[in-house]
Scaffold this motif. Structure first.
Motif, PDB file in Angstrom:
ATOM      1  N   ILE A  93       1.049  -1.198   0.110  1.00  0.00           N
ATOM      2  CA  ILE A  93      -0.180   0.025  -0.080  1.00  0.00           C
ATOM      3  C   ILE A  93       0.898   1.244  -0.111  1.00  0.00           C
ATOM      4  CG2 ILE A  93      -1.673   1.261   1.136  1.00  0.00           C
ATOM      5  CD1 ILE A  93      -2.731  -1.346   0.059  1.00  0.00           C
ATOM      6  N   PRO A  94       0.545   2.451  -0.654  1.00  0.00           N
ATOM      7  CA  PRO A  94       1.546   3.422  -1.021  1.00  0.00           C
ATOM      8  C   PRO A  94       1.410   4.218   0.422  1.00  0.00           C
ATOM      9  CG  PRO A  94      -0.310   3.837  -2.276  1.00  0.00           C
ATOM     10  CD  PRO A  94      -0.443   2.305  -1.781  1.00  0.00           C
ATOM     11  N   PRO A  95       2.556   4.906   0.769  1.00  0.00           N
ATOM     12  CA  PRO A  95       2.212   5.956   1.702  1.00  0.00           C
ATOM     13  C   PRO A  95       1.270   6.926   1.629  1.00  0.00           C
ATOM     14  CG  PRO A  95       4.719   5.863   0.980  1.00  0.00           C
ATOM     15  CD  PRO A  95       3.722   5.120  -0.094  1.00  0.00           C
ATOM     16  N   GLY A  96       0.192   7.168   2.604  1.00  0.00           N
ATOM     17  CA  GLY A  96      -0.689   7.889   2.609  1.00  0.00           C
ATOM     18  C   GLY A  96      -1.858   6.829   2.773  1.00  0.00           C
ATOM     19  N   SER A  97      -1.787   5.617   2.619  1.00  0.00           N
ATOM     20  CA  SER A  97      -3.062   4.600   2.547  1.00  0.00           C
ATOM     21  C   SER A  97      -3.976   5.084   1.599  1.00  0.00           C
ATOM     22  CB  SER A  97      -3.478   4.696   4.148  1.00  0.00           C
ATOM     23  OG  SER A  97      -2.249   4.203   5.032  1.00  0.00           O
ATOM     24  N   ASN A  98      -3.763   5.504   0.516  1.00  0.00           N
ATOM     25  CA  ASN A  98      -4.803   5.880  -0.319  1.00  0.00           C
ATOM     26  C   ASN A  98      -5.769   6.730   0.224  1.00  0.00           C
ATOM     27  OD1 ASN A  98      -3.736   4.253  -2.660  1.00  0.00           O
ATOM     28  ND2 ASN A  98      -4.473   2.757  -1.531  1.00  0.00           N
ATOM     29  N   GLY A  99      -5.261   7.760   1.033  1.00  0.00           N
ATOM     30  CA  GLY A  99      -6.299   8.809   1.536  1.00  0.00           C
ATOM     31  C   GLY A  99      -7.049   8.714   2.656  1.00  0.00           C
ATOM     32  N   LEU A 124      -6.335   0.107   5.561  1.00  0.00           N
ATOM     33  CA  LEU A 124      -7.139   0.750   7.007  1.00  0.00           C
ATOM     34  C   LEU A 124      -5.871   0.388   8.182  1.00  0.00           C
ATOM     35  CD1 LEU A 124     -10.561  -0.183   7.268  1.00  0.00           C
ATOM     36  CD2 LEU A 124      -9.554   2.000   6.616  1.00  0.00           C
ATOM     37  N   LEU A 125      -5.021  -0.986   7.836  1.00  0.00           N
ATOM     38  CA  LEU A 125      -4.198  -1.256   8.839  1.00  0.00           C
ATOM     39  C   LEU A 125      -2.620  -0.466   8.476  1.00  0.00           C
ATOM     40  CD1 LEU A 125      -3.427  -3.181  11.013  1.00  0.00           C
ATOM     41  CD2 LEU A 125      -2.700  -5.139   9.378  1.00  0.00           C
ATOM     42  N   ARG A 126      -2.487  -0.123   7.467  1.00  0.00           N
ATOM     43  CA  ARG A 126      -1.435   0.913   6.954  1.00  0.00           C
ATOM     44  C   ARG A 126      -1.713   2.337   7.929  1.00  0.00           C
ATOM     45  NH1 ARG A 126       3.340   1.291   3.417  1.00  0.00           N
ATOM     46  NH2 ARG A 126       4.093   3.406   3.799  1.00  0.00           N
ATOM     47  N   TRP A 141       6.299  -1.012  10.409  1.00  0.00           N
ATOM     48  CA  TRP A 141       5.729   0.244  11.330  1.00  0.00           C
ATOM     49  C   TRP A 141       6.944   0.909  11.646  1.00  0.00           C
ATOM     50  CZ3 TRP A 141       3.170  -1.080  16.635  1.00  0.00           C
ATOM     51  CH2 TRP A 141       2.819   0.097  17.128  1.00  0.00           C
ATOM     52  N   GLN A 142       8.253   0.326  11.862  1.00  0.00           N
ATOM     53  CA  GLN A 142       9.450   1.425  12.173  1.00  0.00           C
ATOM     54  C   GLN A 142       9.911   1.894  10.878  1.00  0.00           C
ATOM     55  OE1 GLN A 142       9.863   1.803  15.220  1.00  0.00           O
ATOM     56  NE2 GLN A 142       8.261  -0.108  15.763  1.00  0.00           N
ATOM     57  N   GLN A 143       9.780   1.581   9.716  1.00  0.00           N
ATOM     58  CA  GLN A 143      10.102   2.353   8.635  1.00  0.00           C
ATOM     59  C   GLN A 143       9.186   3.651   8.454  1.00  0.00           C
ATOM     60  OE1 GLN A 143      12.781   1.572   6.167  1.00  0.00           O
ATOM     61  NE2 GLN A 143      12.216   3.903   6.158  1.00  0.00           N
ATOM     62  N   ILE A 144       7.818   3.081   8.488  1.00  0.00           N
ATOM     63  CA  ILE A 144       6.764   4.287   8.397  1.00  0.00           C
ATOM     64  C   ILE A 144       7.180   5.415   9.426  1.00  0.00           C
ATOM     65  CG2 ILE A 144       4.500   4.995   8.758  1.00  0.00           C
ATOM     66  CD1 ILE A 144       3.687   2.090   7.774  1.00  0.00           C
ATOM     67  N   LYS A 145       7.432   5.055  10.759  1.00  0.00           N
ATOM     68  CA  LYS A 145       7.834   6.029  11.674  1.00  0.00           C
ATOM     69  C   LYS A 145       9.007   6.854  11.270  1.00  0.00           C
ATOM     70  CE  LYS A 145       7.379   4.303  15.811  1.00  0.00           C
ATOM     71  NZ  LYS A 145       7.737   3.599  16.933  1.00  0.00           N
ATOM     72  N   ALA A 146      10.013   6.157  10.732  1.00  0.00           N
ATOM     73  CA  ALA A 146      11.333   6.749  10.278  1.00  0.00           C
ATOM     74  C   ALA A 146      10.880   7.890   9.226  1.00  0.00           C
ATOM     75  CB  ALA A 146      12.166   5.569   9.721  1.00  0.00           C
ATOM     76  N   ASP A 147      10.015   7.367   8.253  1.00  0.00           N
ATOM     77  CA  ASP A 147       9.706   8.224   7.159  1.00  0.00           C
ATOM     78  C   ASP A 147       8.830   9.459   7.499  1.00  0.00           C
ATOM     79  OD1 ASP A 147      10.985   6.608   5.516  1.00  0.00           O
ATOM     80  OD2 ASP A 147       9.080   5.485   4.766  1.00  0.00           O
ATOM     81  N   VAL A 148       7.756   9.197   8.433  1.00  0.00           N
ATOM     82  CA  VAL A 148       7.139  10.348   8.780  1.00  0.00           C
ATOM     83  C   VAL A 148       7.914  11.285   9.882  1.00  0.00           C
ATOM     84  CG1 VAL A 148       5.474  10.924  10.541  1.00  0.00           C
ATOM     85  CG2 VAL A 148       4.857   9.149   8.961  1.00  0.00           C
ATOM     86  N   LEU A 149       8.822  10.909  10.753  1.00  0.00           N
ATOM     87  CA  LEU A 149       9.739  11.682  11.471  1.00  0.00           C
ATOM     88  C   LEU A 149      11.043  12.301  10.766  1.00  0.00           C
ATOM     89  CD1 LEU A 149       8.116  10.107  13.711  1.00  0.00           C
ATOM     90  CD2 LEU A 149       9.695  10.950  15.434  1.00  0.00           C
ATOM     91  N   GLN A 150      11.292  11.581   9.618  1.00  0.00           N
ATOM     92  CA  GLN A 150      12.534  11.807   8.788  1.00  0.00           C
ATOM     93  C   GLN A 150      13.755  11.872  10.024  1.00  0.00           C
ATOM     94  OE1 GLN A 150      13.135  12.585   5.339  1.00  0.00           O
ATOM     95  NE2 GLN A 150      11.358  11.098   5.353  1.00  0.00           N
ATOM     96  N   LYS A 151      13.721  10.644  10.524  1.00  0.00           N
ATOM     97  CA  LYS A 151      14.735  10.338  11.637  1.00  0.00           C
ATOM     98  C   LYS A 151      15.116   8.895  11.575  1.00  0.00           C
ATOM     99  CE  LYS A 151      13.493  14.020  14.779  1.00  0.00           C
ATOM    100  NZ  LYS A 151      14.695  14.854  14.565  1.00  0.00           N
TER     101      LYS A 151
END
Length: 506
Positions: A336-342, A377-379, A419-429
């Motif tokens: 599923i792409p980032p943003g979970s399709n809206g 939804l899970l993403r 989940w951790q990759q998503i967190k890294a991408d959202v925080l850019q850390k």
């Protein structure tokens, strides 16, 4: 060469483990932590029951390992307190950390002191879980016990006392009592005088990682430990877990994730944060010269587990079939792409934590369409949790006056790499995942090692024993999607706050 022994008194389990000086666990034993409830929902631990179980775990460990125990330390949850009389005997049950019987006393503290002044002194909000509230409750409801009491101890203090006969606490635990002046780094005479509580009721505060006593003959007979074995002051469980997580190796934030998720920023020595309440709790760290800023998500792992069960099985309908594995589900969600399709998830299923702390806030999905799938939804749930993590990290950074270099993850969610990759991408850390599943125990073992000179200090040990931690780097291209979504997420809280409150009143 010998082993380091660690004890952890947790909400779910009591644990004892033995570690080599290189940080390898060579033995671990555990028993459930048994909480007892009365008809009013008040909760207690029975102190003799806790001590008996810890002693039996120690005996099993000592009988299973054939090496010398060099030193012992302990960690525990904070806020669970036990009163001891002048003979060192328990005169009441341990009131659990999560017990809220002292709500009236918490309100009275605010009336007498004021919220702002209370925070200025203690770094805490007026929550009934804190020991000062519970002590005032005891004074009102059990004056005989209050009069009998000569010392109030928390769980780490209590177990080390049972082993050594010495009553002491550390700064990370003392600063969670609401009876401690977080700036002066000592018990607050101002608050204690206001509420007519003798300062002598609180134990001496000693530095974590320093020898506070030795095993007595009485304790040795019960536990199988050797008389004279060094006992080293431990501390609060999350700060202990921060040591093997590598938090002291740079300007980093501990991300301790389980059912809830705690984010703890540890300051450099002698560098106080801004003493302004922005939704955090400002405490002291294991090292008395460092501050620890606390913020958390109340239903982090709880939100993921709720969504996972709801979206991946039909057993709630009485239809039983083979459930897919986490790996199978997450491999699909990864597509599923980032943003979970809206679709956007607000993760306050048990009320909101930092920075708002609103028990009446609720969770929701926004942007739902008939085109959305279970995978979307899970993403979205993991992304919503990551957005809330960013909000808390931003709060810590404003208070600290500097950006964090990375998040150091301990706990169950560290195994969920998506989940951790998503967190890294959202925080850019970068996200650094501790490779020790029993990080709290290893942290206590590190303190034991510091106490007897195996490690030079906490920082040296933290850097050395976190070298094997896995690092997840942020994908900068995803920031183009997550930055506007984060802005919407922040606006969504205020937009849904009133609706949540109105729904709770129905």
């Amino acid at each position: 060469m010998g082993l380091l022994l660690a004890i952890d008194i947790g909400t779910t389990n009591l644990k004892v483990a033995a570690f080599t000086i290189e940080g390898a666990c060579v033995g671990i034993e555990k028993k459930p932590t048994i909480a007892h409830y009365d008809v009013h929902g008040n909760s207690i631990y029975k102190p003799t029951e806790i001590w008996k179980d810890i002693a039996s775990l120690l005996r099993i460990i000592t009988s299973n390992v054939n090496q010398e125990i060099l030193a012992i330390s302990a960690s525990s949850m904070s806020e669970a307190i036990v009163p001891l009389d002048c003979y060192g005997q328990e005169c009441f049950d341990i009131i659990t950390w999560f017990d809220t019987r002292a709500q009236k006393e918490a309100k009275e503290i605010v009336e007498v002191v004021g919220k702002e002044k209370l925070f200025e002194i203690t770094g805490l909000d007026p929550n009934p879980i804190f020991p000062l509230c519970k002590i005032l409750w005891m004074k009102r409801h059990h004056p005989d016990v209050f009069q009998q009491t000569c010392k109030w101890l928390q769980m780490t203090d209590y177990i080390l006392y049972k082993l050594s006969g010495v009553m002491a606490t550390d700064y990370s635990l003392a600063s969670r009592t609401m009876a401690f002046d977080v700036c002066k780094n000592e018990w607050s005479d101002q608050l204690l005088e206001l509420f007519e509580i003798d300062r002598k009721l609180f134990p001496e505060i000693v530095q974590s990682g320093s020898v506070m006593g030795t095993v007595t003959k009485e304790a040795a007979d019960i536990t199988g430990l050797s008389v004279g074995t060094s006992l080293v002051m431990g501390g609060n469980d999350h700060p202990c877990a921060s040591l093997p997580a590598g938090v002291l190796n740079g300007n980093k934030i501990l991300d301790s994730s389980g059912t809830a998720e705690a984010f703890i920023y540890v300051s450099p020595p002698q560098k106080p944060p801004l003493m302004k309440f922005m939704g955090q709790r400002t405490c002291r760290y294991l090292d008395k010269d460092r501050y620890a800023l606390w913020g958390g998500i109340i239903s982090s792992g709880a939100s993921f587990e709720w969504a996972y069960k709801l979206l991946t099985n039909v057993e709630t309908w009485g239809i039983y079939q083979g459930n897919p594995t986490y790996a199978e589900i997450l491999s699909q969600v990864q597509n599923i792409p980032p943003g979970s399709n809206g679709v956007l998830f607000i993760p306050h299923l048990r009320g909101s934590g930092a920075p708002y702390w609103d028990p009446n806030m609720t969770g929701c999905f926004l942007g739902l369409k008939t085109t959305h799938t279970q995978q979307d939804l899970l993403r979205a749930v993991m992304e919503g949790l990551a957005f809330q993590a960013r909000m808390i990290v931003n709060m810590h950074e404003q208070l600290a006056g500097s950006p964090a270099d990375a998040l150091c993850v301990v706990g169950g969610s560290g195994k969920n790499f998506l989940w951790q990759q998503i967190k890294a991408d959202v925080l850019q850390k970068p996200i650094e995942i501790c490779d020790e599943t029993e990080a709290t125990l290893l942290g206590a073992a590190i303190l034991a090692g510091v106490g007897v000179g195996i490690f030079k200090d906490m920082t040296t040990a933290s850097i050395e024993l976190s070298k094997g931690n896995q690092k997840i780097l942020p994908n900068s291209s995803n920031n183009e999607i997550y930055q506007p979504l984060y802005e919407i997420y922040c606006d969504a809280y205020k937009a849904t706050e009133d609706l949540s409150h109105r729904l709770q009143k129905i």
